[in-house]
Design a protein around this motif. Structure first.
Motif, PDB file in Angstrom:
ATOM      1  N   GLU A  66      20.517  21.670  -1.999  1.00 12.47           N
ATOM      2  CA  GLU A  66      19.997  21.122  -3.127  1.00 12.47           C
ATOM      3  C   GLU A  66      20.329  19.517  -3.729  1.00 12.47           C
ATOM      4  O   GLU A  66      19.612  18.996  -3.993  1.00 12.47           O
ATOM      5  N   GLY A  67      21.549  19.604  -3.167  1.00 12.73           N
ATOM      6  CA  GLY A  67      21.892  17.980  -3.665  1.00 12.73           C
ATOM      7  C   GLY A  67      21.106  16.934  -2.825  1.00 12.73           C
ATOM      8  O   GLY A  67      20.910  15.856  -3.242  1.00 12.73           O
ATOM      9  N   ALA A  68      20.785  17.394  -1.570  1.00 16.48           N
ATOM     10  CA  ALA A  68      20.117  16.333  -0.710  1.00 16.48           C
ATOM     11  C   ALA A  68      18.585  16.220  -1.262  1.00 16.48           C
ATOM     12  O   ALA A  68      17.983  15.188  -1.378  1.00 16.48           O
ATOM     13  N   ARG A  69      18.312  17.363  -1.752  1.00 15.84           N
ATOM     14  CA  ARG A  69      16.868  17.351  -2.428  1.00 15.84           C
ATOM     15  C   ARG A  69      16.825  16.544  -3.595  1.00 15.84           C
ATOM     16  O   ARG A  69      15.801  15.876  -3.975  1.00 15.84           O
ATOM     17  N   ALA A  70      17.768  16.730  -4.501  1.00 16.60           N
ATOM     18  CA  ALA A  70      17.839  15.886  -5.734  1.00 16.60           C
ATOM     19  C   ALA A  70      18.084  14.540  -5.424  1.00 16.60           C
ATOM     20  O   ALA A  70      17.346  13.686  -5.978  1.00 16.60           O
ATOM     21  N   ALA A  71      18.677  14.012  -4.360  1.00 19.17           N
ATOM     22  CA  ALA A  71      18.670  12.684  -4.075  1.00 19.17           C
ATOM     23  C   ALA A  71      17.497  12.234  -3.596  1.00 19.17           C
ATOM     24  O   ALA A  71      17.054  10.975  -4.067  1.00 19.17           O
ATOM     25  N   LEU A  72      16.795  12.777  -2.928  1.00 18.24           N
ATOM     26  CA  LEU A  72      15.328  12.593  -2.362  1.00 18.24           C
ATOM     27  C   LEU A  72      14.564  12.479  -3.501  1.00 18.24           C
ATOM     28  O   LEU A  72      13.569  11.505  -3.525  1.00 18.24           O
ATOM     29  N   ASP A  73      14.569  13.458  -4.285  1.00 16.26           N
ATOM     30  CA  ASP A  73      13.672  13.549  -5.544  1.00 16.26           C
ATOM     31  C   ASP A  73      13.801  12.097  -6.495  1.00 16.26           C
ATOM     32  O   ASP A  73      13.016  11.604  -6.882  1.00 16.26           O
ATOM     33  N   LEU A  74      15.211  11.940  -6.593  1.00 12.76           N
ATOM     34  CA  LEU A  74      15.354  10.702  -7.331  1.00 12.76           C
ATOM     35  C   LEU A  74      15.019   9.236  -6.833  1.00 12.76           C
ATOM     36  O   LEU A  74      14.442   8.517  -7.297  1.00 12.76           O
ATOM     37  N   ALA A  75      15.002   9.374  -5.452  1.00  8.45           N
ATOM     38  CA  ALA A  75      14.653   8.101  -4.708  1.00  8.45           C
ATOM     39  C   ALA A  75      13.155   7.951  -4.840  1.00  8.45           C
ATOM     40  O   ALA A  75      12.623   6.926  -5.250  1.00  8.45           O
ATOM     41  N   ARG A  76      12.626   9.052  -4.891  1.00  2.00           N
ATOM     42  CA  ARG A  76      10.968   9.043  -4.950  1.00  2.00           C
ATOM     43  C   ARG A  76      10.589   8.466  -6.388  1.00  2.00           C
ATOM     44  O   ARG A  76       9.721   7.796  -6.503  1.00  2.00           O
ATOM     45  N   ARG A  77      11.364   9.058  -7.210  1.00  2.00           N
ATOM     46  CA  ARG A  77      11.102   8.900  -8.884  1.00  2.00           C
ATOM     47  C   ARG A  77      11.209   7.147  -8.871  1.00  2.00           C
ATOM     48  O   ARG A  77      10.724   6.721  -9.484  1.00  2.00           O
ATOM     49  N   GLU A  78      12.212   6.607  -8.193  1.00  2.00           N
ATOM     50  CA  GLU A  78      12.780   5.456  -8.249  1.00  2.00           C
ATOM     51  C   GLU A  78      11.711   4.240  -7.614  1.00  2.00           C
ATOM     52  O   GLU A  78      11.290   3.416  -8.033  1.00  2.00           O
TER      53      GLU A  78
END
Length: 101
Positions: A66-78
């Protein structure tokens, strides 16, 4: 039956806090239609910007999927915003999880 206690993922906790503060600032800005740029910057400085800086300076890696997914989601948002220092930091955080898996 045994219970297992899981340790919260530190990067996910920080991402969640950052996004919560960011959404709060955006909602407050939208609600106050006459909020000046200076007033928004002051609000941002008290809400999400310190958390953003903490994310950028962090060395934590995701400890859960879940943490890895949240980090990837934030990177995509950025990525939509443009080249920001959060992109490589979040990619490193997610990669750290997969390196350990």
């Amino acid at each position: 039956m045994t219970t297992t206690q899981t340790t919260p993922d530190p990067i996910k906790s920080l991402i969640d806090a950052y996004l919560s503060a960011l959404y709060y600032a955006e909602e407050a800005s939208d609600a106050a239609s006459d909020m000046s740029d200076d007033a928004y910057q002051e609000l941002a400085g008290r809400t999400h910007l310190p958390l953003r800086e903490s994310l950028i300076r962090s060395t934590e890696v995701a400890t859960t999927a879940e943490g890895a997914r949240a980090a990837l989601d934030l990177a995509r948002r950025e990525y939509v915003i443009g080249d920001t220092p959060l992109i490589p930091r979040m990619l490193d955080a997610a990669a750290g999880y997969f390196d350990r898996a």
